[in-house]
Motif scaffolding. Structure first.
Motif, PDB file in Angstrom:
ATOM      1  N   GLY A 178       0.766  -1.258   0.099  1.00  0.00           N
ATOM      2  CA  GLY A 178       0.122   0.021  -0.023  1.00  0.00           C
ATOM      3  C   GLY A 178       0.999   1.229  -0.123  1.00  0.00           C
ATOM      4  O   GLY A 178       1.760   1.427   0.840  1.00  0.00           O
ATOM      5  N   ALA A 179       0.471   2.087  -0.857  1.00  0.00           N
ATOM      6  CA  ALA A 179       1.457   3.082  -1.161  1.00  0.00           C
ATOM      7  C   ALA A 179       0.874   4.731  -0.791  1.00  0.00           C
ATOM      8  O   ALA A 179       1.066   5.610  -1.509  1.00  0.00           O
ATOM      9  N   PRO A 187      -0.021   7.609   2.342  1.00  0.00           N
ATOM     10  CA  PRO A 187       0.860   8.617   3.288  1.00  0.00           C
ATOM     11  C   PRO A 187       1.489   7.513   4.338  1.00  0.00           C
ATOM     12  O   PRO A 187       2.533   8.004   4.917  1.00  0.00           O
ATOM     13  N   VAL A 241       4.492  -2.188  -2.774  1.00  0.00           N
ATOM     14  CA  VAL A 241       3.501  -2.823  -3.706  1.00  0.00           C
ATOM     15  C   VAL A 241       2.198  -1.928  -3.756  1.00  0.00           C
ATOM     16  O   VAL A 241       1.758  -1.653  -2.380  1.00  0.00           O
ATOM     17  N   PHE A 254      -3.316   3.496  -6.543  1.00  0.00           N
ATOM     18  CA  PHE A 254      -2.988   4.835  -6.192  1.00  0.00           C
ATOM     19  C   PHE A 254      -1.626   5.121  -5.546  1.00  0.00           C
ATOM     20  O   PHE A 254      -1.607   4.882  -4.480  1.00  0.00           O
ATOM     21  N   GLY A 286      -1.937   6.920  -2.317  1.00  0.00           N
ATOM     22  CA  GLY A 286      -2.799   6.497  -1.766  1.00  0.00           C
ATOM     23  C   GLY A 286      -4.077   7.118  -2.007  1.00  0.00           C
ATOM     24  O   GLY A 286      -4.238   7.953  -2.825  1.00  0.00           O
ATOM     25  N   GLY A 328      -8.631  11.845  -1.956  1.00  0.00           N
ATOM     26  CA  GLY A 328      -8.894  12.198  -0.514  1.00  0.00           C
ATOM     27  C   GLY A 328      -8.209  13.757  -0.455  1.00  0.00           C
ATOM     28  O   GLY A 328      -8.947  14.773  -0.903  1.00  0.00           O
ATOM     29  N   CYS A 329      -7.658  13.786   0.461  1.00  0.00           N
ATOM     30  CA  CYS A 329      -7.141  15.156   1.341  1.00  0.00           C
ATOM     31  C   CYS A 329      -6.710  16.255   0.158  1.00  0.00           C
ATOM     32  O   CYS A 329      -7.422  17.196   0.218  1.00  0.00           O
ATOM     33  N   GLY A 356       0.165  -3.566  -8.458  1.00  0.00           N
ATOM     34  CA  GLY A 356      -0.422  -4.946  -8.484  1.00  0.00           C
ATOM     35  C   GLY A 356      -1.126  -5.404  -7.067  1.00  0.00           C
ATOM     36  O   GLY A 356      -0.777  -4.506  -6.209  1.00  0.00           O
ATOM     37  N   TYR A 397     -17.302   9.279  -1.617  1.00  0.00           N
ATOM     38  CA  TYR A 397     -16.124  10.350  -1.852  1.00  0.00           C
ATOM     39  C   TYR A 397     -15.584  10.174  -3.152  1.00  0.00           C
ATOM     40  O   TYR A 397     -15.251  11.108  -3.825  1.00  0.00           O
ATOM     41  N   ILE A 430     -15.709  14.411   6.111  1.00  0.00           N
ATOM     42  CA  ILE A 430     -15.837  14.382   4.717  1.00  0.00           C
ATOM     43  C   ILE A 430     -17.434  14.778   4.281  1.00  0.00           C
ATOM     44  O   ILE A 430     -17.336  15.673   3.220  1.00  0.00           O
ATOM     45  N   PHE A 487     -17.843  18.249   1.610  1.00  0.00           N
ATOM     46  CA  PHE A 487     -18.407  18.149   0.273  1.00  0.00           C
ATOM     47  C   PHE A 487     -19.622  19.136   0.358  1.00  0.00           C
ATOM     48  O   PHE A 487     -19.908  19.668  -0.719  1.00  0.00           O
ATOM     49  N   ALA A 538      -4.222  11.434   7.150  1.00  0.00           N
ATOM     50  CA  ALA A 538      -2.938  11.096   6.670  1.00  0.00           C
ATOM     51  C   ALA A 538      -1.690  11.226   7.504  1.00  0.00           C
ATOM     52  O   ALA A 538      -0.628  10.306   7.539  1.00  0.00           O
ATOM     53  N   ALA A 556      -0.981   8.242   9.600  1.00  0.00           N
ATOM     54  CA  ALA A 556      -0.451   7.164   8.686  1.00  0.00           C
ATOM     55  C   ALA A 556       0.898   7.400   8.693  1.00  0.00           C
ATOM     56  O   ALA A 556       1.781   6.394   8.797  1.00  0.00           O
ATOM     57  N   TYR A 608     -11.738  21.063   6.939  1.00  0.00           N
ATOM     58  CA  TYR A 608     -11.553  22.090   6.124  1.00  0.00           C
ATOM     59  C   TYR A 608     -12.858  22.980   5.569  1.00  0.00           C
ATOM     60  O   TYR A 608     -12.981  23.143   4.270  1.00  0.00           O
TER      61      TYR A 608
HETATM   62  P1  FAD Z   1      -4.527   4.983   1.895  1.00  0.00           P
HETATM   63  O1  FAD Z   1      -3.915   6.369   1.667  1.00  0.00           O
HETATM   64  O2  FAD Z   1      -5.885   4.606   1.917  1.00  0.00           O
HETATM   65  O3  FAD Z   1      -3.367   4.038   1.022  1.00  0.00           O
HETATM   66  C1  FAD Z   1      -3.681   2.709   1.008  1.00  0.00           C
HETATM   67  C2  FAD Z   1      -3.192   2.299  -0.586  1.00  0.00           C
HETATM   68  O4  FAD Z   1      -3.271   0.573  -0.437  1.00  0.00           O
HETATM   69  C3  FAD Z   1      -4.139   2.529  -1.494  1.00  0.00           C
HETATM   70  O5  FAD Z   1      -3.564   3.084  -2.288  1.00  0.00           O
HETATM   71  C4  FAD Z   1      -4.715   1.270  -1.968  1.00  0.00           C
HETATM   72  O6  FAD Z   1      -4.825   1.061  -3.366  1.00  0.00           O
HETATM   73  C5  FAD Z   1      -3.390   0.104  -1.486  1.00  0.00           C
HETATM   74  N1  FAD Z   1      -3.897  -1.335  -1.372  1.00  0.00           N
HETATM   75  C6  FAD Z   1      -4.947  -1.701  -0.642  1.00  0.00           C
HETATM   76  N2  FAD Z   1      -4.925  -3.036  -0.716  1.00  0.00           N
HETATM   77  C7  FAD Z   1      -3.776  -3.142  -1.323  1.00  0.00           C
HETATM   78  C8  FAD Z   1      -3.279  -4.670  -1.813  1.00  0.00           C
HETATM   79  N3  FAD Z   1      -3.692  -5.833  -1.491  1.00  0.00           N
HETATM   80  N4  FAD Z   1      -2.135  -4.732  -2.730  1.00  0.00           N
HETATM   81  C9  FAD Z   1      -1.555  -3.606  -2.884  1.00  0.00           C
HETATM   82  N5  FAD Z   1      -2.013  -2.206  -2.578  1.00  0.00           N
HETATM   83  C10 FAD Z   1      -3.145  -2.128  -1.906  1.00  0.00           C
HETATM   84  N6  FAD Z   1      -6.658  12.854   5.967  1.00  0.00           N
HETATM   85  C11 FAD Z   1      -6.072  13.993   6.591  1.00  0.00           C
HETATM   86  O7  FAD Z   1      -5.199  13.921   7.269  1.00  0.00           O
HETATM   87  N7  FAD Z   1      -6.312  15.286   6.121  1.00  0.00           N
HETATM   88  C12 FAD Z   1      -7.209  15.481   5.201  1.00  0.00           C
HETATM   89  O8  FAD Z   1      -7.602  16.501   4.751  1.00  0.00           O
HETATM   90  C13 FAD Z   1      -8.107  14.440   4.590  1.00  0.00           C
HETATM   91  N8  FAD Z   1      -9.069  14.425   3.655  1.00  0.00           N
HETATM   92  C14 FAD Z   1      -9.812  13.477   3.243  1.00  0.00           C
HETATM   93  C15 FAD Z   1     -10.566  13.448   2.359  1.00  0.00           C
HETATM   94  C16 FAD Z   1     -11.256  12.419   1.937  1.00  0.00           C
HETATM   95  C17 FAD Z   1     -12.404  12.719   0.635  1.00  0.00           C
HETATM   96  C18 FAD Z   1     -10.975  10.797   2.437  1.00  0.00           C
HETATM   97  C19 FAD Z   1     -11.751   9.974   1.864  1.00  0.00           C
HETATM   98  C20 FAD Z   1     -10.114  10.874   3.067  1.00  0.00           C
HETATM   99  C21 FAD Z   1      -9.356  12.066   3.713  1.00  0.00           C
HETATM  100  N9  FAD Z   1      -8.454  11.832   4.509  1.00  0.00           N
HETATM  101  C22 FAD Z   1      -7.717  13.100   5.158  1.00  0.00           C
HETATM  102  C23 FAD Z   1      -7.972  10.744   5.347  1.00  0.00           C
HETATM  103  C24 FAD Z   1      -6.815  10.166   4.556  1.00  0.00           C
HETATM  104  O9  FAD Z   1      -6.848  10.106   3.164  1.00  0.00           O
HETATM  105  C25 FAD Z   1      -6.310   8.726   5.036  1.00  0.00           C
HETATM  106  O10 FAD Z   1      -6.251   8.889   6.443  1.00  0.00           O
HETATM  107  C26 FAD Z   1      -4.953   8.225   4.459  1.00  0.00           C
HETATM  108  O11 FAD Z   1      -5.050   8.372   2.947  1.00  0.00           O
HETATM  109  C27 FAD Z   1      -4.726   7.103   5.157  1.00  0.00           C
HETATM  110  O12 FAD Z   1      -3.470   6.638   4.596  1.00  0.00           O
HETATM  111  P2  FAD Z   1      -2.965   5.000   4.426  1.00  0.00           P
HETATM  112  O13 FAD Z   1      -1.651   5.069   4.109  1.00  0.00           O
HETATM  113  O14 FAD Z   1      -3.160   4.474   5.691  1.00  0.00           O
HETATM  114  O15 FAD Z   1      -3.989   4.567   3.386  1.00  0.00           O
END
Ligand code: FAD
Length: 466
Positions: A11-12, A14, A33, A37, A40, A46-47, A113, A164, A185, A189, A321, A324, A353
């Motif tokens: 998962g790539a 933040p 991997v 996205f 992410g 998202g953010c 993948g 979203y 969220i 919006f 984010a 994370a 925001y």
């Molecule tokens: P993610 O960003 O969800 O990344 C996980 C990644 O893992 C994804 O790219 C996914 O494709 C990949 N993945 C999943 N399963 C697999 C697999 N089996 N193999 C390979 N890849 C895989 N947070 C803030 O701090 N500030 C904000 O302003 C804010 N605004 C937001 C607005 C919206 C609309 C949303 C939906 C969220 C917002 N957030 C915000 C929350 C923030 O986006 C998340 O907390 C943050 O992205 C979490 O990071 P993460 O690395 O845990 O997961």
């Protein structure tokens, strides 16, 4: 190239990309991997794109609603949402490219993948081109994030009943929308759509918007939203959402009776479930929480299987984010043999925001009371701040909760740019400074940050302008 790594990150977002880069910086051989996205949810859907859309929305709002106050007028104001949409996609793409560049620069090996663990040292990757790869790693970090939850029985069709994701990727606006969920969220919006003339109704099950925030912050936001003519209905529990032709019909319970509302679309924003299915975690004995199936981790981000770590939304800690990323740093440093400071989740900034913005950390007033804490409140309204008046943004306030040792145990800000103002207070709190230290720090005039100082002075019983 060998496919044996010190650490493989799945998962790539933040969480994951930061962990992979930090691991590489510390001399570890790192793989990352990602199935969809790079950057992410945060960077792609998202953010970042929401903040770009919110910026357009604020300008649209000023043009539409503040002409009389600021002394400008238009014959025929046209708001082109597709331009805002394109700008948000460009912002997102630019940052995604930046992340890919950083990964290359730090020599992180990347795989595109879907990943799955076949044992505690092996990751199987089914490529987006159906290719099959297996890599080995001494340590694995799960950073797979979370996906939107729905209401039982409500199908997210991605067309009229959306999440979203569709909302961000659409370059057209619905004529009217029901937003189910008045959390961050939902309220972000609501402001975007309302600014572009969409008829917006928010249905929130709890008794207020942003139910996790301080009660006064929720009320201030609701007041501002009602002024914007956003229809805010709280204590509204949605029972069903039915999509028929070009309309959706949402049925909800409020005040002990059943109500129905129609709109061209419904956004479901009620929360998230972790992306844990099909990762092979349960077979390996990785413990998930009973409620919500999040991965349980200790303060080193280790799961119940010692060489498998988890970070970010998939752990169900504060789903933000920056949390994370902070967790990713800890996991990488632990794997590299360092002893990073544990994360103090109570000091994490929470930012919404909306307009006005809401930002906070620590205890709310209700939580402090419930904990039986002895505390006093310092408060200052933006209405009495010269800079806020000058920029025509006088809704909101700064509120600090101060304990008997003069330390800040909670701060709750509503108003202009408060997401940028919060770190002064959270830095003071994490660094163990007391309010006298902040009080001694002369703030420039006229600035919004003077409202922080005034709230601190109020807690000291010596506010000048209140
Ligand atoms: P993610 O960003 O969800 O990344 C996980 C990644 O893992 C994804 O790219 C996914 O494709 C990949 N993945 C999943 N399963 C697999 C697999 N089996 N193999 C390979 N890849 C895989 N947070 C803030 O701090 N500030 C904000 O302003 C804010 N605004 C937001 C607005 C919206 C609309 C949303 C939906 C969220 C917002 N957030 C915000 C929350 C923030 O986006 C998340 O907390 C943050 O992205 C979490 O990071 P993460 O690395 O845990 O997961």
């Amino acid at each position: 190239m060998s496919s044996k790594f010190d650490v493989a990150v799945i998962g790539a977002g933040p969480g994951g990309y930061v962990a992979a880069i930090r691991a590489a910086q510390l001399g570890l051989k790192a793989a990352l991997v990602e199935r969809e996205f790079w950057g992410g949810v945060c960077l792609n859907v998202g953010c970042i794109p929401t903040k770009s859309l919110l910026h357009n929305a604020e300008i649209a709002n000023t043009l539409k609603n503040k002409g009389r106050e600021l002394g400008f007028s238009f014959e025929n104001l046209q708001l082109d949402f597709s331009v805002a949409h394109n700008r948000s996609r460009q912002t997102s793409n630019r940052l995604v490219k930046g992340v890919q560049m950083l990964l290359r620069k730090n020599q992180v090996t990347t795989y595109e993948g879907s990943a799955r663990l076949t044992d505690s040292n092996s990751v199987q990757i089914i490529g987006n081109d159906d290719s099959y790869t297996e890599i080995k790693a001494d340590n694995i970090i799960i950073a797979t994030g979370a996906c939107p939850r729905s209401i039982p029985g409500v199908e997210l069709d991605g067309n009229r009943v959306i999440t979203y994701r569709e909302a961000i990727l659409a370059d057209e606006l619905p004529e009217s929308i029901v937003i189910i969920g008045g959390g961050p969220i939902g309220v972000e919006f609501a402001y975007i759509w309302n600014s572009y003339g969409v008829n917006v109704t928010i249905l929130e099950m709890m008794d207020r918007l942003l139910p996790l925030e301080d009660d006064e912050a929720s009320r201030a936001l609701a007041r501002a939203y009602r002024k914007h003519k956003i229809d805010v209905r709280t204590g509204a529990s949605v029972r069903s959402v039915v999509s028929e032709g070009d309309r959706v019909s949402v049925t909800y319970e409020m005040d002990d009776s059943s109500h129905e509302i129609e709109a061209s679309a419904a956004l479901v924003a009620i929360g998230f479930s972790p992306n844990v299915d099909q990762l092979g975690l349960e077979e390996l004995g990785v413990t998930l929480t009973d409620r919500g199936r999040f991965i349980t981790v200790d303060e080193e981000m280790r799961s119940s299987v010692p060489n498998i770590f988890a970070i970010g939304d998939v752990t169900g800690k504060l789903m933000l984010a920056h949390v994370a990323s902070a967790m990713g740093m800890v996991a990488a440093e632990v794997i590299a043999g360092q002893k990073p400071e544990p994360i103090d989740y109570s000091m994490i900034p929470r930012c919404v925001y909306s307009h006005p913005q809401v930002s906070s950390f620590g205890l709310t007033e209700a939580e402090a009371e419930e904990a039986g804490l002895s505390f006093r409140v310092g408060k200052f309204p933006f209405m009495a701040n010269g800079k806020a008046l000058g920029i025509g943004e006088r809704d909101g306030h700064v509120k600090v909760l101060v304990n008997q040792n003069d330390h800040i145990v909670g701060a709750h800000l509503v108003g202009p740019s408060v997401t940028e103002l919060l770190p002064e207070l959270s830095l003071a709190a994490t660094a163990g400074l007391d309010i006298k230290d902040i009080s001694r720090n002369v703030h420039a005039h006229p600035t919004l940050s003077e409202a922080l100082l005034e709230a601190i002075h109020d807690a000291e019983g010596r506010s000048i302008h209140k």
